[in-house]
Motif scaffolding. Structure first.
Motif, PDB file in Angstrom:
ATOM      1  N   CYS A   1       0.867  -1.185   0.000  1.00  0.00           N
ATOM      2  CA  CYS A   1       0.000   0.000   0.000  1.00  0.00           C
ATOM      3  C   CYS A   1       0.903   1.235   0.000  1.00  0.00           C
ATOM      4  O   CYS A   1       1.776   1.373   0.857  1.00  0.00           O
ATOM      5  CB  CYS A   1      -0.914  -0.003   1.216  1.00  0.00           C
TER       6      CYS A   1
ATOM      7  N   GLN B   1       1.321   5.727  -1.123  1.00  0.00           N
ATOM      8  CA  GLN B   1       0.596   7.005  -1.016  1.00  0.00           C
ATOM      9  C   GLN B   1       1.040   7.935  -2.136  1.00  0.00           C
ATOM     10  O   GLN B   1       2.225   8.143  -2.371  1.00  0.00           O
ATOM     11  CB  GLN B   1       0.864   7.654   0.349  1.00  0.00           C
ATOM     12  N   ARG B   2       0.052   8.469  -2.866  1.00  0.00           N
ATOM     13  CA  ARG B   2       0.352   9.401  -3.929  1.00  0.00           C
ATOM     14  C   ARG B   2       0.741  10.765  -3.325  1.00  0.00           C
ATOM     15  O   ARG B   2       0.552  11.005  -2.134  1.00  0.00           O
ATOM     16  CB  ARG B   2      -0.846   9.574  -4.866  1.00  0.00           C
TER      17      ARG B   2
ATOM     18  N   SER C   1      -0.806  13.401  -3.687  1.00  0.00           N
ATOM     19  CA  SER C   1      -2.032  14.050  -3.212  1.00  0.00           C
ATOM     20  C   SER C   1      -2.474  13.523  -1.854  1.00  0.00           C
ATOM     21  O   SER C   1      -3.406  14.058  -1.253  1.00  0.00           O
ATOM     22  CB  SER C   1      -3.151  13.815  -4.230  1.00  0.00           C
TER      23      SER C   1
ATOM     24  N   GLU D   1      -3.576  10.404  -1.448  1.00  0.00           N
ATOM     25  CA  GLU D   1      -4.467   9.270  -1.697  1.00  0.00           C
ATOM     26  C   GLU D   1      -3.682   7.966  -1.609  1.00  0.00           C
ATOM     27  O   GLU D   1      -2.568   7.847  -2.134  1.00  0.00           O
ATOM     28  CB  GLU D   1      -5.090   9.412  -3.095  1.00  0.00           C
ATOM     29  N   LEU D   2      -4.259   6.990  -0.928  1.00  0.00           N
ATOM     30  CA  LEU D   2      -3.632   5.676  -0.820  1.00  0.00           C
ATOM     31  C   LEU D   2      -3.996   4.826  -2.032  1.00  0.00           C
ATOM     32  O   LEU D   2      -5.103   4.910  -2.553  1.00  0.00           O
ATOM     33  CB  LEU D   2      -4.091   4.979   0.460  1.00  0.00           C
ATOM     34  N   TYR D   3      -3.055   4.005  -2.457  1.00  0.00           N
ATOM     35  CA  TYR D   3      -3.336   3.087  -3.566  1.00  0.00           C
ATOM     36  C   TYR D   3      -2.489   1.832  -3.372  1.00  0.00           C
ATOM     37  O   TYR D   3      -1.516   1.813  -2.623  1.00  0.00           O
ATOM     38  CB  TYR D   3      -3.040   3.741  -4.910  1.00  0.00           C
TER      39      TYR D   3
ATOM     40  N   THR E   1      -5.006  -1.068  -7.632  1.00  0.00           N
ATOM     41  CA  THR E   1      -6.079  -0.521  -6.787  1.00  0.00           C
ATOM     42  C   THR E   1      -7.451  -0.920  -7.304  1.00  0.00           C
ATOM     43  O   THR E   1      -8.322  -1.356  -6.539  1.00  0.00           O
ATOM     44  CB  THR E   1      -5.971   1.008  -6.740  1.00  0.00           C
TER      45      THR E   1
END
Length: 865
Positions: free
Chosen positions: A388, A390-391, A393, A395-397, A424
């Motif tokens: 997992c 984190q971008r 921004s 946002e988690l992906y 994702t």
């Protein structure tokens, strides 16, 4: 040089003439062999066509049988959907027509193919007989407008037998098709063999032709080979020897010319050979030098081109790859990222390059995973897994990550190659699929799978903590009517509202699930006692007491609830579910809109019913069924005027089974028809024998059920019995209850009139216990009215019973009916009934039901007194 001899002049025969003659002989021989082979193949092809035609008809007949069977199944399946009597009658007529058509087609097919497919046809005929019995039962139930019975018979009898017969037809079709294929294959093999033989003959002809040509050619080839050898010698530089002149044709002329040419070539060849030898020495030396230089240059060029091509392909491939590619130095700094990484993460290449990497995101994945990854790659091993991340921004992906160490030619670790794929969307789809597999799409309640899993876990928890667990099986009363009248869309809306009301009625720890259709499950845990279910039951009852608003409609739909409690009602989920289901049906039978706890008597009653039905199926064959006969006495002179045949059953496993226990089961299962036919035949034979033995015109009363009357077998069975035993038709009385008349009055009137045409008499049995309408006596062709024993029993001291019997007797007399009073047990009852002008009496006061031998002895003693 030797002097050439002059050849002797002979008549010249040209090559063309020799070849034409030989070819003509060979062609004539081959043509004869090919004509013979073609004739044999033509006969084999005709035999193959004949076999094909012979195998088509059984396949076509079998296809017709299968088509008729599917149409019959569709017609039978439509019966429960029809509620109009006339439409149902038309559908039944259509089904009877289809049954008759299928039977005729089956007979025709069996006659034509029995010699080949004896056993399969016999099995199909047997299954057809079983199916026709089921269809007759379905027709009888449909004629009685007993749709529930039609559905039950269709589901548990007709449909399985349809399936069995369709499978049998399919297997026979496959067998016929296989035999047809085998027959056709044999014919095809024969044709192939003939073709093979023709090919062999053709090849043989070719070989013979070739042999003849070879024999002819051998003569010529010897001479040609001689010239060829001479040419080869000249080509090889041997030009000193001349050749002999043979024959008197073109080859001889060629030999003469060749000798002249050879002499000229020999002279020139010697000069050329000397010059060529000198030139070859020079060329060979120079060629070796150039070849070595060229090989070295070509190797260098190839290696450089290969490296350039690899770089040209690899660079844009990595840059344009749809997956993220990151190259990390051994110190942890990022050396390269491709465009896919920047698109996915939101970070630019400048923000990532040369800085420390945080590609593993320990905050989201944990230090344990990070340590595992570094331990693997530092040991020179690859690592694969889901991470997992984190971008930019925030946002988690999710990514599928592949990390591998990169070493130089000396094996020294220089970089780490990281390849990542954004998964994702796939993870979200997996979660959605998991939800759909465990939850009902309409109500968003747990479905059967999740409910049974939670039930199993709840049972384990209750067992571990010594607690009780309650399982409620909830069925909505009248839901089918909503679906049928308002449509499935309104039905779905009702189910959603019902689910919401159930969820609001339970505790947070309870589970509400939808099994399917209008069936729900409620799992209640942490119960100290059975009575702890009551508050939830009260809430459910209150919730469903309010009408459901569906569009412009307000509908009242109530629940029938069956409860099973762990551990007393079951030790596992499957048993609890079964017992809760049984308890729910008890609630249905109790009038619906109620609840019922499971108890052992429910299971025992069901088990007993199943045992009775199973044993009843072979009762006639095992001679377990027998008849007793109860005398019927004239009310005035007390003479013996008739008997009533009463059926009894003695089973080796169940013991003596009373009629009220097995008659209803026989009626529902359809076994009442063969049992009733046996009663008619046996009773008519016995009473006919008594009449001939001196008892005179002794009448016989036989009870018949609605199932028998609505069928097509009763009338011919009665006609056969009275004709076989020469029994007077007007001495036979059929007793039936009022329920038959209420279900379908018009059809009942037609059936009863048809039975009356035989000459027998009809009696309304148990008058007063059913719908008790004297108008039925006027509308239907009854001859006899039987007053039930419940009114006779207290007639001596119950003024109401006395008045009812008196009124019934008086009105029946006005209609010209014969009155028979049942249940007469005392002299006073007999006298009162006689004074009321009852015509005949029956009861224990005169005699109990008697066996054949005992009745004969009783009758002799009775007549003497």
């Amino acid at each position: 040089m030797m002097q050439q001899k002059e050849p002797q002049v002979k008549p010249r025969i040209s090559f063309k003439r020799k070849l034409l003659t030989g070819a003509t002989v060979v062609m004539v021989f081959i043509f004869m062999l090919l004509s013979l082979g073609n004739s044999v193949i033509q006969r084999a092809a005709e035999r193959q066509e004949q076999v094909r035609k012979e195998t088509v008809k059984p396949l076509a007949d079998m296809s017709n049988l299968q088509s008729q069977m599917y149409r019959l199944r569709v017609t039978e399946a439509n019966l429960p959907q029809i509620h109009d009597y006339f439409a149902l009658a038309a559908e039944i007529a259509e089904m009877e027509k289809q049954v008759e058509t299928f039977a005729e087609s089956l007979v025709s097919f069996a006659q034509a193919n029995r010699s080949v497919y004896k056993d399969p046809i016999r099995q199909i005929e047997q299954n057809w007989l079983l199916l026709t019995e089921s269809l007759e039962q379905v027709e009888q139930a449909a004629s009685s407008m007993d749709i529930d019975e039609v559905i039950r018979l269709s589901t548990y009898q007709a449909h399985p037998r349809f399936d069995t017969l369709i499978i049998k037809l399919e297997k026979l079709s496959q067998l016929i098709e296989r035999d047809a294929e085998q027959s056709y294959q044999l014919a095809a093999d024969d044709l192939e063999n003939q073709r093979h033989n023709f090919l062999i003959i053709s090849v043989a002809a070719m070989f013979i032709g070739v042999a003849l040509l070879l024999l002819f050619a051998r003569y010529l080839s010897g001479r040609v080979n001689y010239l060829h050898d001479a040419f080869n010698q000249v080509a090889a530089g041997k030009v000193d020897d001349e050749i002999d002149i043979r024959g008197n044709d073109e080859l001889a002329e060629l030999a003469v010319a060749f000798n002249a040419m050879r002499e000229k070539v020999a002279t020139r060849q010697r000069a050329l050979n000397q010059a060529r030898e000198e030139l070859e020495i020079r060329v060979e030396q120079r060629t070796e030098e150039l070849s070595d230089t060229n090989l070295r240059l070509q190797a260098e060029i190839d290696e450089r081109r290969k490296m350039e091509e690899e770089l040209r392909i690899l660079s844009p491939a990595v840059a344009q790859s749809p997956v993220s590619v990151i190259i990390v130095r051994v110190d942890g700094s990022v050396e390269y990222v491709n465009q896919a990484f920047t698109d996915c993460s939101g970070y630019s290449a400048e923000e990532i390059k040369d800085g420390p990497t945080n590609l593993l995101n320990e905050e989201q994945n944990g230090a344990e995973v990070s340590n595992e990854i570094w331990a693997a790659v530092n040991a020179g091993e690859e690592w694969r897994g889901e991470l997992c991340n984190q971008r930019k921004s925030g946002e988690l992906y999710w990514e599928y990550t592949h990390i591998s160490p990169v070493a130089d030619e000396n094996g020294v670790l220089t970089h780490y190659l990281v390849i990542k794929v954004d998964i994702t969307e796939r993870k979200e789809q997996d979660q959605k699929i998991l939800y759909q597999a465990r939850y009902d799409a309409l109500t968003e309640l747990p479905n059967r799978t999740l409910a049974m899993d939670r039930l199993a876990q709840s049972v384990i928890y209750a067992q571990r903590n010594n607690e009780k667990l309650a399982l409620m099986f909830i069925d909505l009363d009248g839901f089918k009517n909503v679906n049928d009248s308002l449509g499935h869309e309104m039905g779905d809306a009702l189910l959603v509202q019902a689910a919401q009301r159930l969820k609001r009625s339970v505790r947070d720890s309870d589970t509400v699930a939808r099994l399917g259709g209008d069936e729900f499950l409620l799992i209640m845990t942490h119960l100290p006692s059975r009575e702890a279910c009551q508050p939830v039951l009260n809430k459910i009852s209150k919730a469903f007491s309010q009408p459901f608003k569906l569009g412009n409609n307000e509908l009242s739909v109530t629940p029938s609830i069956g409860l099973a409690v762990y551990p007393e009602d079951g030790q596992d989920g499957a048993v609890l579910l079964r017992n809760a289901d049984l308890a729910m049906y008890q609630a249905k039978e109790a009038g619906k809109n109620t609840y019922h706890f499971f108890n052992q008597s429910i299971h025992e009653n069901l088990r007993k019913r199943i045992d009775i039905e199973n044993q009843l199926k072979g009762a006639l064959e095992r001679d377990e069924v027998y008849l007793l006969y109860q005398p019927i006495i004239d009310a005035v002179d007390k003479s013996l005027v008739g008997v009533e045949a009463l059926i009894r059953w003695e089973n080796s496993d169940l013991g003596r089974v009373m009629p009220d226990e097995f008659i209803g089961i026989a009626e529902q299962s359809g076994l009442i028809v063969p049992i009733g036919n046996w009663v008619v035949e046996t009773a008519v034979a016995q009473v006919s024998q008594w009449q001939k033995s001196g008892l005179g015109r002794l009448s016989l009363s036989i009870n018949v059920s609605p199932r028998q009357i609505n069928g097509n077998e009763l009338k011919p069975v009665i006609q056969s019995a009275i004709e076989k035993h020469n029994f007077p038709a007007d001495q036979l009385m059929l007793e039936m209850t009022e329920g038959l008349l209420i279900r379908n009055p018009q059809e009942a009137s037609k059936i009863l009139t048809d039975l009356k045409d035989i000459g027998l008499k009809l009696a309304m049995d148990d008058f007063g216990t059913g719908y008790s309408s004297l108008s039925n006596l006027k509308k239907f062709p009854f001859d006899i009215l039987k007053i039930d024993r419940t009114f006779v029993r207290d007639i001596e001291h119950d003024a109401e019973d006395l008045s009812l019997v008196s009124a019934a007797a008086s009105m029946s007399k006005g209609l010209g009916l014969t009155i028979v009073a049942e249940g007469v047990e005392t002299l006073q009852q007999a006298e009162i009934l006689s004074e009321m002008h009852c015509d005949r009496l029956q009861g224990f006061y005169f005699s109990r039901p008697l066996s054949v031998d005992t009745f004969w002895e009783w009758s002799q003693q009775y007549l003497e007194h």
